[in-house]
Every structure is written in structure tokens, then in C-alpha cells.
Design a protein around this motif. Structure first.
Motif, PDB file in Angstrom:
ATOM      1  N   MET A   1       0.820  -1.212   0.000  1.00  0.00           N
ATOM      2  CA  MET A   1       0.000   0.000   0.000  1.00  0.00           C
ATOM      3  C   MET A   1       0.851   1.258   0.000  1.00  0.00           C
ATOM      4  O   MET A   1       0.630   2.174  -0.751  1.00  0.00           O
ATOM      5  N   ALA A   2       1.850   1.288   0.843  1.00  0.00           N
ATOM      6  CA  ALA A   2       2.748   2.435   0.899  1.00  0.00           C
ATOM      7  C   ALA A   2       4.061   1.893   1.446  1.00  0.00           C
ATOM      8  O   ALA A   2       4.101   0.803   2.015  1.00  0.00           O
ATOM      9  N   PHE A   3       5.131   2.604   1.227  1.00  0.00           N
ATOM     10  CA  PHE A   3       6.404   2.134   1.762  1.00  0.00           C
ATOM     11  C   PHE A   3       6.414   2.301   3.267  1.00  0.00           C
ATOM     12  O   PHE A   3       6.101   3.372   3.776  1.00  0.00           O
ATOM     13  N   THR A   4       6.748   1.228   3.956  1.00  0.00           N
ATOM     14  CA  THR A   4       6.889   1.332   5.408  1.00  0.00           C
ATOM     15  C   THR A   4       8.228   1.998   5.705  1.00  0.00           C
ATOM     16  O   THR A   4       9.161   1.858   4.915  1.00  0.00           O
ATOM     17  N   PRO A   5       8.380   2.717   6.837  1.00  0.00           N
ATOM     18  CA  PRO A   5       7.305   2.947   7.788  1.00  0.00           C
ATOM     19  C   PRO A   5       6.381   4.095   7.378  1.00  0.00           C
ATOM     20  O   PRO A   5       6.804   5.037   6.719  1.00  0.00           O
ATOM     21  N   TYR A   6       5.126   3.953   7.744  1.00  0.00           N
ATOM     22  CA  TYR A   6       4.182   5.066   7.668  1.00  0.00           C
ATOM     23  C   TYR A   6       3.350   4.992   8.940  1.00  0.00           C
ATOM     24  O   TYR A   6       3.632   4.151   9.813  1.00  0.00           O
TER      25      TYR A   6
ATOM     26  N   ILE B   1      -2.654  -5.230  12.769  1.00  0.00           N
ATOM     27  CA  ILE B   1      -3.879  -4.752  12.125  1.00  0.00           C
ATOM     28  C   ILE B   1      -4.185  -5.662  10.945  1.00  0.00           C
ATOM     29  O   ILE B   1      -3.443  -5.680   9.955  1.00  0.00           O
ATOM     30  N   PHE B   2      -5.262  -6.429  11.067  1.00  0.00           N
ATOM     31  CA  PHE B   2      -5.640  -7.366  10.005  1.00  0.00           C
ATOM     32  C   PHE B   2      -6.926  -6.850   9.354  1.00  0.00           C
ATOM     33  O   PHE B   2      -7.980  -6.787   9.991  1.00  0.00           O
ATOM     34  N   THR B   3      -6.815  -6.448   8.096  1.00  0.00           N
ATOM     35  CA  THR B   3      -7.954  -5.921   7.338  1.00  0.00           C
ATOM     36  C   THR B   3      -8.287  -6.936   6.253  1.00  0.00           C
ATOM     37  O   THR B   3      -7.389  -7.381   5.541  1.00  0.00           O
ATOM     38  N   SER B   4      -9.551  -7.318   6.128  1.00  0.00           N
ATOM     39  CA  SER B   4      -9.863  -8.386   5.170  1.00  0.00           C
ATOM     40  C   SER B   4     -11.235  -8.232   4.520  1.00  0.00           C
ATOM     41  O   SER B   4     -12.129  -7.552   5.036  1.00  0.00           O
ATOM     42  N   LYS B   5     -11.335  -8.857   3.380  1.00  0.00           N
ATOM     43  CA  LYS B   5     -12.604  -8.954   2.683  1.00  0.00           C
ATOM     44  C   LYS B   5     -12.731 -10.413   2.277  1.00  0.00           C
ATOM     45  O   LYS B   5     -11.842 -10.949   1.605  1.00  0.00           O
ATOM     46  N   HIS B   6     -13.795 -11.078   2.731  1.00  0.00           N
ATOM     47  CA  HIS B   6     -13.832 -12.503   2.395  1.00  0.00           C
ATOM     48  C   HIS B   6     -14.690 -12.774   1.163  1.00  0.00           C
ATOM     49  O   HIS B   6     -15.500 -11.959   0.735  1.00  0.00           O
TER      50      HIS B   6
ATOM     51  N   ARG C   1      -1.609 -21.004   4.658  1.00  0.00           N
ATOM     52  CA  ARG C   1      -1.727 -20.047   3.565  1.00  0.00           C
ATOM     53  C   ARG C   1      -2.756 -20.475   2.507  1.00  0.00           C
ATOM     54  O   ARG C   1      -3.566 -19.672   2.063  1.00  0.00           O
ATOM     55  N   ASN C   2      -2.748 -21.749   2.138  1.00  0.00           N
ATOM     56  CA  ASN C   2      -3.690 -22.202   1.110  1.00  0.00           C
ATOM     57  C   ASN C   2      -5.141 -22.160   1.610  1.00  0.00           C
ATOM     58  O   ASN C   2      -6.070 -22.000   0.834  1.00  0.00           O
ATOM     59  N   GLN C   3      -5.327 -22.284   2.928  1.00  0.00           N
ATOM     60  CA  GLN C   3      -6.678 -22.135   3.491  1.00  0.00           C
ATOM     61  C   GLN C   3      -7.132 -20.684   3.406  1.00  0.00           C
ATOM     62  O   GLN C   3      -8.264 -20.397   3.061  1.00  0.00           O
ATOM     63  N   ARG C   4      -6.224 -19.779   3.761  1.00  0.00           N
ATOM     64  CA  ARG C   4      -6.554 -18.346   3.711  1.00  0.00           C
ATOM     65  C   ARG C   4      -7.018 -17.963   2.313  1.00  0.00           C
ATOM     66  O   ARG C   4      -7.978 -17.208   2.145  1.00  0.00           O
ATOM     67  N   ASP C   5      -6.337 -18.506   1.308  1.00  0.00           N
ATOM     68  CA  ASP C   5      -6.672 -18.155  -0.072  1.00  0.00           C
ATOM     69  C   ASP C   5      -8.080 -18.633  -0.446  1.00  0.00           C
ATOM     70  O   ASP C   5      -8.699 -18.094  -1.360  1.00  0.00           O
ATOM     71  N   ARG C   6      -8.591 -19.639   0.241  1.00  0.00           N
ATOM     72  CA  ARG C   6      -9.960 -20.106  -0.002  1.00  0.00           C
ATOM     73  C   ARG C   6     -10.994 -19.134   0.555  1.00  0.00           C
ATOM     74  O   ARG C   6     -12.091 -19.016   0.040  1.00  0.00           O
ATOM     75  N   PHE C   7     -10.631 -18.471   1.658  1.00  0.00           N
ATOM     76  CA  PHE C   7     -11.601 -17.620   2.355  1.00  0.00           C
ATOM     77  C   PHE C   7     -11.610 -16.172   1.869  1.00  0.00           C
ATOM     78  O   PHE C   7     -12.642 -15.526   1.849  1.00  0.00           O
ATOM     79  N   TYR C   8     -10.425 -15.679   1.552  1.00  0.00           N
ATOM     80  CA  TYR C   8     -10.294 -14.234   1.370  1.00  0.00           C
ATOM     81  C   TYR C   8     -10.132 -13.791  -0.080  1.00  0.00           C
ATOM     82  O   TYR C   8      -9.378 -14.394  -0.841  1.00  0.00           O
ATOM     83  N   LEU C   9     -10.834 -12.717  -0.407  1.00  0.00           N
ATOM     84  CA  LEU C   9     -10.565 -11.994  -1.646  1.00  0.00           C
ATOM     85  C   LEU C   9      -9.348 -11.108  -1.445  1.00  0.00           C
ATOM     86  O   LEU C   9      -8.578 -10.846  -2.360  1.00  0.00           O
ATOM     87  N   TYR C  10      -9.238 -10.631  -0.227  1.00  0.00           N
ATOM     88  CA  TYR C  10      -8.191  -9.665   0.106  1.00  0.00           C
ATOM     89  C   TYR C  10      -7.870  -9.751   1.581  1.00  0.00           C
ATOM     90  O   TYR C  10      -8.773  -9.934   2.400  1.00  0.00           O
ATOM     91  N   TYR C  11      -6.617  -9.655   1.917  1.00  0.00           N
ATOM     92  CA  TYR C  11      -6.267  -9.373   3.316  1.00  0.00           C
ATOM     93  C   TYR C  11      -4.952  -8.628   3.386  1.00  0.00           C
ATOM     94  O   TYR C  11      -4.134  -8.689   2.471  1.00  0.00           O
ATOM     95  N   ASN C  12      -4.812  -7.938   4.460  1.00  0.00           N
ATOM     96  CA  ASN C  12      -3.628  -7.128   4.689  1.00  0.00           C
ATOM     97  C   ASN C  12      -3.285  -7.221   6.172  1.00  0.00           C
ATOM     98  O   ASN C  12      -4.153  -7.055   7.030  1.00  0.00           O
TER      99      ASN C  12
END
Lengths: 105, 105
Positions: free
Chosen positions: A1-6, B10-15, B79-90
Motif C-alpha cells: 500500500m505504501a512504503f513502510t514505515p508510515y 492490524i488485520f484488514t480483510s474482505k472474504h 496459507r492455502n486455506q486463507r486463499d480459499r476464504f479471502y478476496l483480500y487481506y492485509n
């Protein structure tokens, strides 16, 4: 998303039961705060999710950008106004050191 | 909440759209990840809110505690499980440098 650190401003809140009028005022002010952030130099993005608890995280290039935004934000929603809306809030300033991303939003 | 500095994950996700079976599996794994975190040394608290976007933030005493939790968490949801659930995560690792609180949760 952006270069860390931010930087991240993590705002966690629980609002009071509000009359429709106060709820309306609250939503308008909240929208204004986000608009102010988006116009500010150094702003990166904002994520906001609300259930029983609300979490809004804004991301910034550096602390100086946050400081400038906070000056405007405090003017928009003064402390005594915040106390009318919130049972609880917590603001954390955090330096994002690492980031891993998968897929696209 | 805790003496700064401490750490936030901070875990941001869209499943993805999930069948009821997969959704159930996802919820169970999510619950297990949180349980693992709570049992871990250095864990402080977790806040989790979901709408269209999901944000889960866990707070930790230091990066070493996060590293230990991550080893267990990666085993629980590979990791392969996460890919089944999520469209996106950060996932962002951030150092909480300052904190302001009002009221109580």
C-alpha cells in the motif's frame, strides 16, 4: 500500500444511545472529519467499520501530517462535542513497520 | 490500556462469498486464532469489527510475542486455506507510540 514505515491513527469507539437528531449531527461530523483527512497532505487511506464497536483507521505518511489534521479535526469536533457522542473512545498513534498483502480491495 | 510502546497487528480483510459449510469452517478457524492469541504470553487485547470490510486488531507487548503467535496461527490457518476464504487481506505490524483514552468499554 505504501512504503513502510508510515503511520496509522487507530480510533476505537463506542457511542452513546442518541436521539435521531444527535445521531444525524454525529454522522455529519464524522463524514466531515474523513473529508478533512482526505484533503490533507500525507493522507494515505482510511478504513472504517462499525458494529457494536467502531474502528476507524486512517493511514498517514508521517506524524507531521497527523498533527496538522488533528488541529483541524479538533476544531471540527471539539472535545465537549465528543463527550456528547461517545461512551468510550481511544486514539492510538502507531508506526506501521511491516505489511503483507494478498489480493485487492 | 498498556504502557506505550506496545504493538498492534492490524488485520484488514474482505472474504469471498462462501457456502454455509465453508463459512462455518471460516468462523471456527477465526475463533481458534483469537483463542490462541489470548493464551499467548504478551497478548494484551483484541478488537474485531466486521461489515463489508473486516478489521481485527490484536495488541501485544512486543514483536517477539507476535512472532510466537504467528507460528501457531500459520499452523492453524495455513496459507492455502486463507486463499480459499479471502478476496483480500492485509496484515500490518505497527508500534503504538501514543494513546489517548476517554471513558470505559
Amino acid at each position: 500500500m505504501a512504503f513502510t514505515p508510515y503511520y496509522a491513527v487507530i480510533f476505537t469507539s463506542k457511542h452513546k444511545d442518541m436521539s435521531p437528531e444527535v445521531a444525524d449531527e454525529y454522522l455529519q461530523l464524522g463524514g466531515k472529519m474523513v473529508e478533512l483527512a482526505k484533503q490533507q497532505d500525507g493522507f494515505i487511506r482510511v478504513d472504517s467499520v462499525h458494529e457494536n464497536l467502531g474502528i476507524t483507521i486512517s493511514y498517514w505518511k508521517d506524524v507531521e501530517s497527523i498533527r496538522k489534521w488533528k488541529l483541524q479535526a479538533d476544531h471540527t469536533m471539539a472535545r465537549n462535542q465528543r463527550d456528547r457522542f461517545y461512551l468510550y473512545y481511544n486514539t492510538r498513534i502507531a508506526k506501521v513497520e511491516r505489511e503483507y498483502e494478498f489480493g485487492a480491495l
